[in-house]
Scaffold this active site. Structure first.
Site, PDB file in Angstrom:
ATOM      1  N   LYS A   1       0.843  -1.200   0.000  1.00  0.00           N
ATOM      2  CA  LYS A   1       0.000   0.000   0.000  1.00  0.00           C
ATOM      3  C   LYS A   1       0.881   1.255   0.000  1.00  0.00           C
ATOM      4  O   LYS A   1       2.036   1.243   0.444  1.00  0.00           O
ATOM      5  CB  LYS A   1      -0.922  -0.002   1.226  1.00  0.00           C
ATOM      6  CG  LYS A   1      -1.959  -1.131   1.229  1.00  0.00           C
ATOM      7  CD  LYS A   1      -3.060  -0.900   0.212  1.00  0.00           C
ATOM      8  CE  LYS A   1      -4.072  -2.037   0.163  1.00  0.00           C
ATOM      9  NZ  LYS A   1      -4.950  -2.083   1.339  1.00  0.00           N
TER      10      LYS A   1
ATOM     11  N   ARG B   1      -3.200 -10.390   4.554  1.00  0.00           N
ATOM     12  CA  ARG B   1      -3.386 -10.540   3.104  1.00  0.00           C
ATOM     13  C   ARG B   1      -2.177  -9.898   2.427  1.00  0.00           C
ATOM     14  O   ARG B   1      -1.966  -8.688   2.552  1.00  0.00           O
ATOM     15  CB  ARG B   1      -4.695  -9.850   2.685  1.00  0.00           C
ATOM     16  CG  ARG B   1      -5.017  -9.905   1.200  1.00  0.00           C
ATOM     17  CD  ARG B   1      -6.341  -9.193   0.927  1.00  0.00           C
ATOM     18  NE  ARG B   1      -6.667  -9.187  -0.497  1.00  0.00           N
ATOM     19  CZ  ARG B   1      -6.225  -8.271  -1.359  1.00  0.00           C
ATOM     20  NH1 ARG B   1      -5.434  -7.276  -0.947  1.00  0.00           N
ATOM     21  NH2 ARG B   1      -6.582  -8.341  -2.642  1.00  0.00           N
TER      22      ARG B   1
END
Length: 264
Positions: free
Chosen positions: A207, A242
């Site tokens: 991210k 994840r």
């Protein structure tokens, strides 16, 4: 700890878009993720990167159906990353174990009733709006408190729809309608989210906010930071993570497991 290996069969995902559009490449990558230690393969057919535009149900099904069918047929546990009830229904018919809805059931009013009629688990993520506007919605007075309250509302909505609480996993939605500092604040209080619900999935892999750690961010650096965060999550007994780089996360988690075993 569950380790979800990310398999994006999209042309435009922020990290690996276009790499696994071919079914052979997708299945080979899934096999590599499982070999590296993934307990679940999370298949996504629609990009949710900032600015991404939605695609049709038909296009999403076309992207994911053959991959999902091949994986479930081979006995691999699959999570289908979709916010569309029709896509979820297709996946459930093929035997997926989890439906991972980044909208927390807000994107399609048919999603929660559908899931209530099945035996699958559902991942409800914190979400404030679609990808093309989500950055403008990153406004909080107290990000942890407000995300908690909004997730609580989704938990209640799911239960009211008939989904039993033990079938639900919550996801704080790192990177979705949050600036970098919001993400770090949520991560620093991840135990608070476990008090709300014991099954928490953390998805920080590659991210944008991880770039805070390096002046020259690249995929390897992002994976290293992701693995470190996975280790932090292990220490706090987080239910699952994840990630793109399963091998690196698995190595960090196994390191802490060895230490735990040696000191017990």
């Amino acid at each position: 700890m569950e380790i979800f290996g990310i398999l994006n069969v999209t042309p435009d995902s922020f990290s690996d878009g276009g790499r696994f559009l071919n079914i052979d490449a997708a299945l080979q990558h899934a096999e590599e993720l499982v070999k590296a230690g993934a307990t679940v393969i999370d298949v996504g057919g629609e990009s949710t990167r900032p600015g991404a535009l939605p695609i049709t149900v038909e296009e999403e099904i076309l992207r994911v159906k053959d991959v999902v069918q091949a994986l479930t047929s081979s006995g691999i546990k699959v999570s289908l990353d979709t916010s569309k009830a029709k896509v979820a229904e297709m996946g459930l018919g093929l035997g997926v174990h989890y439906v991972n809805d980044v909208t927390g059931g807000l994107g399609d009013s048919a999603m929660l009733p559908l899931l209530a009629s099945t035996n699958s688990d559902v991942i409800l993520m914190h979400w404030r709006g679609p990808s093309n506007v989500m950055d403008s919605l990153a406004n909080y007075d107290d990000v942890v408190k407000e995300v908690m309250l909004e997730l609580q509302a989704r938990l209640e909505a799911a239960e009211n729809a008939g989904i039993s609480r033990e079938k639900i996993i919550i996801d704080p939605g790192f990177g979705f309608s949050k600036n970098p500092e919001h993400n770090w604040q949520i991560l620093s209080q991840i135990d608070t989210f476990e008090e709300l619900h014991p099954r928490v999935l953390v998805g920080v892999s590659r991210k944008r906010f991880l770039k805070d750690i390096s002046n020259e961010p690249d995929e390897t650096t992002a994976d290293l930071v992701t693995a470190a965060i996975s280790g932090f999550c292990y220490l706090w007994n987080v239910w699952g993570v994840r990630v793109h780089n399963v091998e690196m996360t698995k190595q960090v988690v196994e390191t802490f497991e060895r230490i735990d075993k040696a000191t017990s």
